[in-house]
Design a protein around this motif. Structure first.
Motif, PDB file in Angstrom:
ATOM      1  N   SER A   1       0.790  -1.166   0.129  1.00  0.00           N
ATOM      2  CA  SER A   1      -0.064  -0.066   0.004  1.00  0.00           C
ATOM      3  C   SER A   1       0.942   1.206  -0.074  1.00  0.00           C
ATOM      4  N   PHE A   2       0.310   2.417  -0.618  1.00  0.00           N
ATOM      5  CA  PHE A   2       1.012   3.562  -0.970  1.00  0.00           C
ATOM      6  C   PHE A   2      -0.016   4.623  -0.860  1.00  0.00           C
ATOM      7  N   GLU A   3       0.691   5.559  -0.152  1.00  0.00           N
ATOM      8  CA  GLU A   3      -0.123   7.033  -0.049  1.00  0.00           C
ATOM      9  C   GLU A   3       0.382   7.789  -1.331  1.00  0.00           C
ATOM     10  N   VAL A   4      -0.360   8.290  -2.113  1.00  0.00           N
ATOM     11  CA  VAL A   4      -0.065   9.080  -3.136  1.00  0.00           C
ATOM     12  C   VAL A   4      -0.274  10.867  -2.689  1.00  0.00           C
ATOM     13  N   VAL A   5       1.052  11.296  -2.875  1.00  0.00           N
ATOM     14  CA  VAL A   5       1.293  12.472  -2.345  1.00  0.00           C
ATOM     15  C   VAL A   5       1.584  13.725  -3.410  1.00  0.00           C
ATOM     16  N   HIS A   6       1.178  14.719  -3.510  1.00  0.00           N
ATOM     17  CA  HIS A   6       1.110  15.955  -4.372  1.00  0.00           C
ATOM     18  C   HIS A   6       1.495  17.200  -3.648  1.00  0.00           C
ATOM     19  N   ARG A   7       2.686  17.968  -3.633  1.00  0.00           N
ATOM     20  CA  ARG A   7       3.054  19.156  -3.014  1.00  0.00           C
ATOM     21  C   ARG A   7       2.759  18.994  -1.412  1.00  0.00           C
TER      22      ARG A   7
ATOM     23  N   GLY B   1       3.016  11.524 -13.865  1.00  0.00           N
ATOM     24  CA  GLY B   1       1.745  10.938 -14.513  1.00  0.00           C
ATOM     25  C   GLY B   1       1.225  11.646 -15.780  1.00  0.00           C
ATOM     26  N   GLY B   2       1.881  12.470 -16.258  1.00  0.00           N
ATOM     27  CA  GLY B   2       1.422  13.196 -17.376  1.00  0.00           C
ATOM     28  C   GLY B   2       0.397  14.454 -17.008  1.00  0.00           C
ATOM     29  N   VAL B   3      -0.738  14.122 -16.496  1.00  0.00           N
ATOM     30  CA  VAL B   3      -1.701  14.809 -16.060  1.00  0.00           C
ATOM     31  C   VAL B   3      -1.438  15.614 -14.932  1.00  0.00           C
ATOM     32  N   ILE B   4      -0.633  14.958 -13.983  1.00  0.00           N
ATOM     33  CA  ILE B   4      -0.067  15.384 -12.718  1.00  0.00           C
ATOM     34  C   ILE B   4       1.060  14.712 -12.251  1.00  0.00           C
ATOM     35  N   LYS B   5       2.109  15.359 -11.389  1.00  0.00           N
ATOM     36  CA  LYS B   5       3.371  14.714 -10.989  1.00  0.00           C
ATOM     37  C   LYS B   5       2.913  14.530  -9.482  1.00  0.00           C
ATOM     38  N   PHE B   6       3.258  13.349  -9.061  1.00  0.00           N
ATOM     39  CA  PHE B   6       3.193  12.998  -7.814  1.00  0.00           C
ATOM     40  C   PHE B   6       4.306  12.104  -7.004  1.00  0.00           C
ATOM     41  N   GLN B   7       4.344  11.776  -5.806  1.00  0.00           N
ATOM     42  CA  GLN B   7       4.822  10.780  -5.263  1.00  0.00           C
ATOM     43  C   GLN B   7       4.120   9.781  -4.633  1.00  0.00           C
ATOM     44  N   ILE B   8       4.459   8.306  -4.599  1.00  0.00           N
ATOM     45  CA  ILE B   8       3.893   7.436  -3.628  1.00  0.00           C
ATOM     46  C   ILE B   8       4.820   7.048  -2.823  1.00  0.00           C
ATOM     47  N   GLN B   9       4.412   6.841  -1.413  1.00  0.00           N
ATOM     48  CA  GLN B   9       5.134   6.367  -0.100  1.00  0.00           C
ATOM     49  C   GLN B   9       4.551   5.170   0.363  1.00  0.00           C
ATOM     50  N   ARG B  10       5.264   4.308   0.559  1.00  0.00           N
ATOM     51  CA  ARG B  10       4.924   3.048   1.347  1.00  0.00           C
ATOM     52  C   ARG B  10       4.232   3.482   2.524  1.00  0.00           C
ATOM     53  N   VAL B  11       3.043   2.760   2.814  1.00  0.00           N
ATOM     54  CA  VAL B  11       2.349   2.434   4.127  1.00  0.00           C
ATOM     55  C   VAL B  11       2.623   1.454   4.872  1.00  0.00           C
ATOM     56  N   ASP B  12       3.225   1.329   6.091  1.00  0.00           N
ATOM     57  CA  ASP B  12       3.525   0.270   6.617  1.00  0.00           C
ATOM     58  C   ASP B  12       2.008  -0.496   6.873  1.00  0.00           C
ATOM     59  N   ASN B  13       1.969  -1.799   6.589  1.00  0.00           N
ATOM     60  CA  ASN B  13       0.860  -2.729   6.871  1.00  0.00           C
ATOM     61  C   ASN B  13       1.060  -3.409   8.372  1.00  0.00           C
ATOM     62  N   GLU B  14       0.223  -3.143   9.175  1.00  0.00           N
ATOM     63  CA  GLU B  14       0.474  -3.952  10.509  1.00  0.00           C
ATOM     64  C   GLU B  14      -0.870  -4.856  10.830  1.00  0.00           C
TER      65      GLU B  14
END
Length: 195
Positions: free
Chosen positions: A22-28, A182-195
């Motif tokens: 799982s990843f959180e999608v982050v923009h700015r 992503g073309g339309v938008i630039k973003f980051q994905i950051q792993r979310v720890d699954n517990e």
């Protein structure tokens, strides 16, 4: 009876393996969505499913849904589908299928294209498998090959033919984060720890 026991041991040890990420999608600096990915090994096939949902407002509302379903076997890619919706409307519907020694790629019901190159690694694998000793990556959405090269320890840059670059950061072989164009938008994905 002995045969049945051996068969059950073989089936249970080779039948199923599942891994999730799982990843959180982050923009700015703001969370704008999630990416959920699953890797399943069923007998001699590995299936990757990837779903990304983005909902944000830049100048106007942007809602993007990426869905990938990709199957590999010991020979390489078997088939791949990529479906992308933008603000509720179908933007991309792409399908790749192995045909004999090559592949057929169809996008948005256009004329099929023939691909005569082996496909051993594609973009969905970047979520689960560090691309060590990999020089090109098949992009399921576009039906094309992107170059990938290591730019630092456990860090890789993927470049599309039109020059878009994504950077992937791994720790102990596991993707921790990525910077995506992503073309339309630039973003980051950051792993979310699954517990």
């Amino acid at each position: 009876m002995r045969f049945l026991i051996l068969l059950l041991i073989f089936v249970s040890s080779n039948a199923f393996y599942e891994e999730k990420a799982s990843f959180e999608v982050v923009h700015r600096g703001k969370s704008i969505g999630v990416l959920e990915a699953v890797k399943e090994v069923v007998y001699k096939k590995t299936v990757y499913r990837n779903q990304t949902n983005i909902d944000t407002r830049v100048i106007t509302k942007i809602e993007v849904n990426y869905g990938y379903n990709v199957t590999f076997d010991r020979l390489g890619l078997v088939e791949a589908s990529a479906r992308i919706k933008f603000n509720g409307k179908q933007r991309t519907n792409a399908f790749t299928e192995r045909k004999g020694e090559g592949y057929t790629f169809v996008r948005d019901n256009e004329k099929p294209e023939e691909l005569n190159q082996d496909i051993k690694y594609s973009t969905v694998k970047l979520i689960f498998e560090e691309p060590k000793n990999i020089s090109n990556v098949y992009a399921e959405e576009h039906g094309e090959f992107h170059t990938i090269k290591q730019i630092a320890s456990n860090t890789y840059r993927k470049t599309s033919p039109d020059g878009k670059e994504n950077t992937y950061y791994y720790k102990n072989g596991i993707l921790e984060k990525a910077e995506i164009d992503g073309g339309v938008i630039k973003f980051q994905i950051q792993r979310v720890d699954n517990e």
